[in-house]
Design a protein around this motif. Structure first.
Motif, PDB file in Angstrom:
ATOM      1  N   ALA A  50      56.766  33.045  32.943  1.00 50.53           N
ATOM      2  CA  ALA A  50      56.720  34.168  32.013  1.00 50.53           C
ATOM      3  C   ALA A  50      58.143  34.629  31.703  1.00 50.53           C
ATOM      4  CB  ALA A  50      55.910  35.308  32.613  1.00 50.53           C
ATOM      5  N   VAL A  51      58.276  35.368  30.588  1.00 50.92           N
ATOM      6  CA  VAL A  51      59.609  35.846  30.223  1.00 50.92           C
ATOM      7  C   VAL A  51      60.143  36.788  31.304  1.00 50.92           C
ATOM      8  CG1 VAL A  51      60.957  37.035  28.469  1.00 50.92           C
ATOM      9  CG2 VAL A  51      59.013  35.647  27.801  1.00 50.92           C
ATOM     10  N   PHE A  52      59.256  37.635  31.811  1.00 52.12           N
ATOM     11  CA  PHE A  52      59.666  38.550  32.888  1.00 52.12           C
ATOM     12  C   PHE A  52      58.808  38.264  34.114  1.00 52.12           C
ATOM     13  CE2 PHE A  52      60.442  40.831  28.910  1.00 52.12           C
ATOM     14  CZ  PHE A  52      61.808  40.972  29.015  1.00 52.12           C
ATOM     15  N   PRO A  53      59.226  37.315  34.942  1.00 52.14           N
ATOM     16  CA  PRO A  53      58.377  36.950  36.076  1.00 52.14           C
ATOM     17  C   PRO A  53      58.302  38.050  37.132  1.00 52.14           C
ATOM     18  CG  PRO A  53      60.396  35.659  36.076  1.00 52.14           C
ATOM     19  CD  PRO A  53      60.451  36.518  34.867  1.00 52.14           C
ATOM     20  N   ILE A  54      59.262  38.919  37.183  1.00 52.39           N
ATOM     21  CA  ILE A  54      59.238  39.973  38.196  1.00 52.39           C
ATOM     22  C   ILE A  54      58.559  41.201  37.612  1.00 52.39           C
ATOM     23  CG2 ILE A  54      60.661  41.409  39.703  1.00 52.39           C
ATOM     24  CD1 ILE A  54      62.805  39.226  39.489  1.00 52.39           C
ATOM     25  N   ARG A  55      57.617  41.761  38.333  1.00 49.42           N
ATOM     26  CA  ARG A  55      56.810  42.844  37.783  1.00 49.42           C
ATOM     27  C   ARG A  55      57.677  44.043  37.411  1.00 49.42           C
ATOM     28  NH1 ARG A  55      53.188  44.232  41.940  1.00 49.42           N
ATOM     29  NH2 ARG A  55      52.221  42.194  41.692  1.00 49.42           N
ATOM     30  N   GLN A  56      58.673  44.338  38.245  1.00 44.95           N
ATOM     31  CA  GLN A  56      59.517  45.508  37.971  1.00 44.95           C
ATOM     32  C   GLN A  56      60.263  45.368  36.650  1.00 44.95           C
ATOM     33  OE1 GLN A  56      59.139  44.078  40.826  1.00 44.95           O
ATOM     34  NE2 GLN A  56      59.157  45.524  42.522  1.00 44.95           N
ATOM     35  N   ASP A  57      60.682  44.125  36.342  1.00 40.91           N
ATOM     36  CA  ASP A  57      61.358  43.895  35.066  1.00 40.91           C
ATOM     37  C   ASP A  57      60.422  44.218  33.913  1.00 40.91           C
ATOM     38  OD1 ASP A  57      63.736  43.204  36.068  1.00 40.91           O
ATOM     39  OD2 ASP A  57      63.501  41.037  35.819  1.00 40.91           O
ATOM     40  N   LEU A  58      59.174  43.769  34.059  1.00 39.75           N
ATOM     41  CA  LEU A  58      58.189  43.990  33.011  1.00 39.75           C
ATOM     42  C   LEU A  58      57.968  45.482  32.801  1.00 39.75           C
ATOM     43  CD1 LEU A  58      56.427  42.294  31.189  1.00 39.75           C
ATOM     44  CD2 LEU A  58      54.598  42.515  32.846  1.00 39.75           C
ATOM     45  N   ILE A  59      57.804  46.199  33.923  1.00 41.48           N
ATOM     46  CA  ILE A  59      57.602  47.646  33.823  1.00 41.48           C
ATOM     47  C   ILE A  59      58.814  48.291  33.170  1.00 41.48           C
ATOM     48  CG2 ILE A  59      57.279  49.771  35.149  1.00 41.48           C
ATOM     49  CD1 ILE A  59      55.855  47.995  37.254  1.00 41.48           C
ATOM     50  N   GLY A  60      60.003  47.838  33.604  1.00 37.69           N
ATOM     51  CA  GLY A  60      61.237  48.385  33.038  1.00 37.69           C
ATOM     52  C   GLY A  60      61.302  48.181  31.543  1.00 37.69           C
ATOM     53  N   ILE A  61      60.936  46.984  31.082  1.00 35.18           N
ATOM     54  CA  ILE A  61      61.055  46.688  29.660  1.00 35.18           C
ATOM     55  C   ILE A  61      60.021  47.494  28.875  1.00 35.18           C
ATOM     56  CG2 ILE A  61      59.551  44.734  29.065  1.00 35.18           C
ATOM     57  CD1 ILE A  61      63.254  44.626  28.570  1.00 35.18           C
TER      58      ILE A  61
ATOM     59  N   ILE B 243      58.906  50.460  29.689  1.00 35.27           N
ATOM     60  CA  ILE B 243      59.433  51.832  29.608  1.00 35.27           C
ATOM     61  C   ILE B 243      60.537  51.907  28.567  1.00 35.27           C
ATOM     62  CG2 ILE B 243      60.695  53.620  30.887  1.00 35.27           C
ATOM     63  CD1 ILE B 243      59.207  52.705  33.380  1.00 35.27           C
ATOM     64  N   LEU B 244      61.428  50.892  28.579  1.00 33.19           N
ATOM     65  CA  LEU B 244      62.534  50.884  27.626  1.00 33.19           C
ATOM     66  C   LEU B 244      62.012  50.835  26.195  1.00 33.19           C
ATOM     67  CD1 LEU B 244      65.641  50.646  27.273  1.00 33.19           C
ATOM     68  CD2 LEU B 244      65.313  48.191  27.160  1.00 33.19           C
ATOM     69  N   MET B 245      61.011  49.970  25.969  1.00 38.70           N
ATOM     70  CA  MET B 245      60.452  49.858  24.621  1.00 38.70           C
ATOM     71  C   MET B 245      59.803  51.173  24.204  1.00 38.70           C
ATOM     72  SD  MET B 245      61.244  47.059  23.345  1.00 38.70           S
ATOM     73  CE  MET B 245      60.361  47.440  21.855  1.00 38.70           C
ATOM     74  N   ALA B 246      59.082  51.783  25.124  1.00 35.49           N
ATOM     75  CA  ALA B 246      58.435  53.059  24.809  1.00 35.49           C
ATOM     76  C   ALA B 246      59.499  54.082  24.437  1.00 35.49           C
ATOM     77  CB  ALA B 246      57.625  53.543  26.007  1.00 35.49           C
ATOM     78  N   PHE B 247      60.578  54.065  25.168  1.00 36.54           N
ATOM     79  CA  PHE B 247      61.671  54.989  24.882  1.00 36.54           C
ATOM     80  C   PHE B 247      62.229  54.728  23.481  1.00 36.54           C
ATOM     81  CE2 PHE B 247      66.254  55.792  24.912  1.00 36.54           C
ATOM     82  CZ  PHE B 247      66.254  57.150  25.169  1.00 36.54           C
ATOM     83  N   LEU B 248      62.481  53.434  23.187  1.00 41.04           N
ATOM     84  CA  LEU B 248      63.102  53.091  21.905  1.00 41.04           C
ATOM     85  C   LEU B 248      62.170  53.374  20.734  1.00 41.04           C
ATOM     86  CD1 LEU B 248      64.956  49.753  22.715  1.00 41.04           C
ATOM     87  CD2 LEU B 248      65.960  51.974  22.252  1.00 41.04           C
TER      88      LEU B 248
ATOM     89  N   VAL C 209      62.307  49.686  11.509  1.00 40.32           N
ATOM     90  CA  VAL C 209      62.281  48.339  10.935  1.00 40.32           C
ATOM     91  C   VAL C 209      63.305  47.444  11.645  1.00 40.32           C
ATOM     92  CG1 VAL C 209      62.713  46.979   8.870  1.00 40.32           C
ATOM     93  CG2 VAL C 209      61.475  49.128   8.695  1.00 40.32           C
ATOM     94  N   VAL C 210      64.515  47.983  11.816  1.00 40.39           N
ATOM     95  CA  VAL C 210      65.556  47.205  12.499  1.00 40.39           C
ATOM     96  C   VAL C 210      65.097  46.836  13.897  1.00 40.39           C
ATOM     97  CG1 VAL C 210      67.894  47.293  13.436  1.00 40.39           C
ATOM     98  CG2 VAL C 210      67.442  48.173  11.165  1.00 40.39           C
ATOM     99  N   LEU C 211      64.529  47.834  14.578  1.00 41.12           N
ATOM    100  CA  LEU C 211      64.084  47.597  15.954  1.00 41.12           C
ATOM    101  C   LEU C 211      63.048  46.480  15.993  1.00 41.12           C
ATOM    102  CD1 LEU C 211      64.330  48.615  18.860  1.00 41.12           C
ATOM    103  CD2 LEU C 211      62.365  50.074  18.426  1.00 41.12           C
TER     104      LEU C 211
END
Lengths: 368, 358
Positions: free
Chosen positions: B18-29, B31-36, B188-190
């Motif tokens: 998977a692109v993010f094999p570690i669960r914490q990375d997935l959660i982090g991304i 959260i980051l996407m939700a923020f953005l 749109v850019v995002l």
């Protein structure tokens, strides 16, 4: 029309690859490539014929050259003069690349910086010759500073990292120069330095050819510098050490040559060359940082001449200088003019396809 | 303690790759996407969105493009600005020729034109390497710059020689042109950046990416194990130019609103090269970090004198800014030549062991 010419170049390149690399390409790729380029060539042929472009490209410019030989000589001379200046900048690159393997992108900025400090010092009330000496001192300090602050900590890094560091140096010197001497373009103190400003007129070939005395002086100084550097490299102790370092860093170190010292000397030598170039170029136009972009034309010169060859830099500079002026004057109007800005790069590019190592460069042999 | 993969067992190859094999990375991304996606448009003001967020994302996209070429395939290029220009002018022509088609489609297509140009200018890469190639790419930069100024067809024969963005709508909401809000343009850019980043990150760990890296590390060895150099290098040039082209189109249509030749000059190419090097060669993450750093450093520097209540004139600030940027670049190269991406890796390693380092 520009699009067509671009396509011609592309097609030519493709045909060349297709034919030259029969060994390294899969048969399928090669056939596809040749077919593709053949189609392009046919379309182009039709287009060219229809537009009567062939005559405009291949006949009329030459006819014009024959009709007005005085103009031809004038263009040739202009190209020669610009070529000397490109050659001088390229010389600075070569000096540094030979001795340290650093691709010094900041050489163009060093040219401007040298000229700027000379003019700035003179404006501050220092007499011209004093300013010249002080500018030399500044270039020396710069050389020592670059060696100590930039090169020494980065020793053993990848070439691309060193290259980036010199671009960092480029930015730093722009900011520094503008902060101290101001950002506006300045006039070079040509007369105060005792350089001739008049012009000679020759009535030859049924016309008149103008020759600026300054340009003659520039050429003379270039010849002097190259001869001086040649003697320095070949006859002196330090020169031999420089060549040893250029040949092999480790072997040079093992016989007791100090790399750091050599780098300082080389950067200082490049600084002197930069200052001389800056004076000449500044006298022709203004002293401003716009020169730095023009100075990038030293790069195609390097490609033509090879990165490690001093005669190559000279010959390459002349070819580029004359080539670009001729192209601009005789073929430029066909595509809307101002082709000077990219023509040298294309000339170099076409050249690269046939001799990747340059005219005088060392042949690169890869090992696994 | 929290950031570690212990106990996360993969039972399928799919999960393992998977692109993010570690669960914490997935959660982090997430959260980051939700923020953005949610927090930024709702809470940030116009200045932050249109002068910080949008350009950072756009430059990150261009930096990813250059990173594919320079970081992964090892082909040094100084022509990114030119390719961005091709994207921008292609998009402009597309909007004037096919005004009824949605702008999103135009932006996505305009990258293809840049890709085509990149393909042509990538041809010398088989013959020349290293700095020689860098000079060859300078040819493309100066030639393209010249064409943008000299071919009036490209800017619709208008007197100013600049291209201006007409109003464009998506679902009835203006997303480009003078009436578009910063938030709409930002989203749109995002969207473009997220999708293309996903594509890029999968490209570089797949077949293409491995071929590129093999070529970068040693081209002769790569050839010996059966990688065809010409298609591989040309693919890198083409894909890299596609990214640059889309970034250029976004830059004009979603950020600047108007552009001329000077918007795509050699300084842009340098800037993006800096982003790639400072961020870390051969790292997608690095492209974002580098873009954020290089783009926002001058903004930060402009704010510093004001913060201390000093009154320095604008020209001086700009000169100092040049000096500081140059100095910072040299400093970073000395301290960490592998860029921010390496620092990020070190941080992750430290986080794994925290709070019990050994």
């Amino acid at each position: 029309m520009v699009l067509w010419i671009l396509l011609v170049l592309a097609a030519g390149a493709a045909v060349y690859y297709g034919i030259r690399f029969e060994g390294s390409l899969k048969q399928r790729d090669r056939h596809a490539m040749i077919a593709l380029s053949a189609i392009t060539v046919v379309i182009l042929g039709v287009q060219l014929y229809r537009a009567e472009l062939l005559g405009e490209i291949f006949i009329e410019p030459f006819a014009f050259m024959g009709e007005a030989p005085d103009l031809f000589v004038q263009v040739l001379w202009q190209g020669f003069v610009d070529g000397t200046l490109y050659a001088l900048i390229a010389l600075g690159f070569v000096l540094i690349f030979k001795a340290s393997g650093v691709f010094n992108f900041a050489q163009g900025i060093m040219v401007v910086f040298g000229a700027l400090s000379l003019v700035g010092l003179h404006a501050a009330g220092v007499p011209a010759w004093g300013a010249l000496v002080l500018a030399l001192v500044i270039m020396g300090v710069l050389a020592v500073g670059v060696e100590r602050i930039v090169l020494r900590p980065l020793v053993n890094q990848e070439p691309i990292i060193l290259f980036m560091a010199t671009i960092g140096l480029w930015y730093f010197l722009i900011g520094f120069g503008e902060l101290i001497f101001g950002g506006e373009p300045k006039v070079m103190i040509t007369e105060q330095l005792g350089l001739p400003t008049g012009r000679w007129r020759f009535d030859i070939l049924g016309g008149r050819v103008n020759v600026n005395q300054l340009d003659v002086a520039a050429a003379a100084i270039a010849v002097l510098l190259v001869t001086g550097l040649g003697i320095f490299f070949n006859k002196t102790r330090i020169g031999r050490a420089l060549r040893a370092v250029a040949d092999d860093h480790q072997a040079a170190m093992s016989v007791g040559i100090s790399l750091n010292q050599i780098w300082r000397i080389v950067w200082f030598a490049a600084g002197i060359v930069a200052l001389a170039t800056g004076i000449m170029w500044g006298a022709k136009s203004d002293v401003s940082f716009a020169l730095a972009i023009v100075a990038l034309k030293a790069l195609p010169v390097l490609i033509l001449g090879g990165f490690t060859s001093i005669p190559g830099a000279i010959v390459g500079g002349l070819i580029i200088g004359i080539g670009e002026k001729m192209a601009e004057f005789y073929w430029g109007p066909l595509v809307g003019g101002s082709i000077e800005s990219w023509f040298p790069y294309f000339l170099a590019l076409i050249f690269l396809l046939f001799r990747p190592q340059g005219l005088f460069g060392d042949k690169i042999i890869d090992r696994i | 303690m929290f950031y570690r993969e212990a106990g996360q067992f993969k039972t399928t190859y799919r999960a393992d790759q998977a692109v993010f094999p570690i669960r914490q990375d997935l959660i982090g991304i997430v959260i980051l996407m939700a923020f953005l996606v949610v927090v930024v448009p709702l809470t940030f003001n116009d200045f932050w969105i249109s002068s910080v967020m949008i350009p950072t994302l756009i430059f990150a996209l261009a930096a990813i493009g250059l990173n594919i070429l320079t970081g992964f395939a090892g082909q040094l290029s100084l022509g990114t600005g030119g390719f961005m220009g091709v994207g921008a002018f292609a998009c402009y022509k597309l909007t004037t020729i096919f005004p009824e088609v949605n702008i999103i489609v135009h932006i996505a297509l305009s990258g293809l034109f840049a890709a085509g140009v990149g393909f042509v200018f990538g041809l010398p890469s088989l013959r020349v390497k290293g700095f020689y190639l860098a000079v060859a790419t300078l040819a493309s930069q100066f030639f393209l710059e010249w064409s943008f100024g000299r071919i009036p067809w490209l800017y619709n024969y208008n007197a100013s020689g600049a291209i201006e963005v007409p109003n464009k709508y998506l679902f009835g909401i203006p997303i480009a042109g003078p009436t578009a809000s910063a938030e709409a343009r930002y989203l749109v850019v995002l969207a473009f950046v997220v999708v293309l980043t996903f594509v890029a990150s999968n490209l570089v760990r797949g077949r293409f990416g491995r071929a590129w890296m093999a070529v970068r590390d040693m081209d002769i060895a790569a050839e010996l194990i059966g990688i065809r150099l010409l298609p591989t290098k040309l693919m890198a040039f083409t894909i890299s130019s596609y990214f640059a082209g889309v970034a250029g189109a976004l830059m004009v249509f979603m950020w600047l609103g108007a552009a001329e030749v000077a918007s795509f000059d050699i300084n842009v190419s340098f800037q993006i090269l800096f982003m790639v090097i400072i961020g870390g060669l051969g790292s997608i993450m690095g492209a974002f970090l580098g873009a954020a750093f290089i783009w926002n450093l001058p903004i930060l520097l402009r704010g510093v004198p004001k913060f201390f209540g000093l009154d320095i004139n604008a020209a001086t600030v700009e000169h100092i800014q040049f000096m500081v940027v140059g100095g910072m670049i040299i400093f970073f190269l000395i301290v960490e030549p592998s860029g921010f991406a390496r620092l990020w890796q070190i941080t992750k390693e430290k986080l794994r062991r925290w709070p019990f380092p050994y």
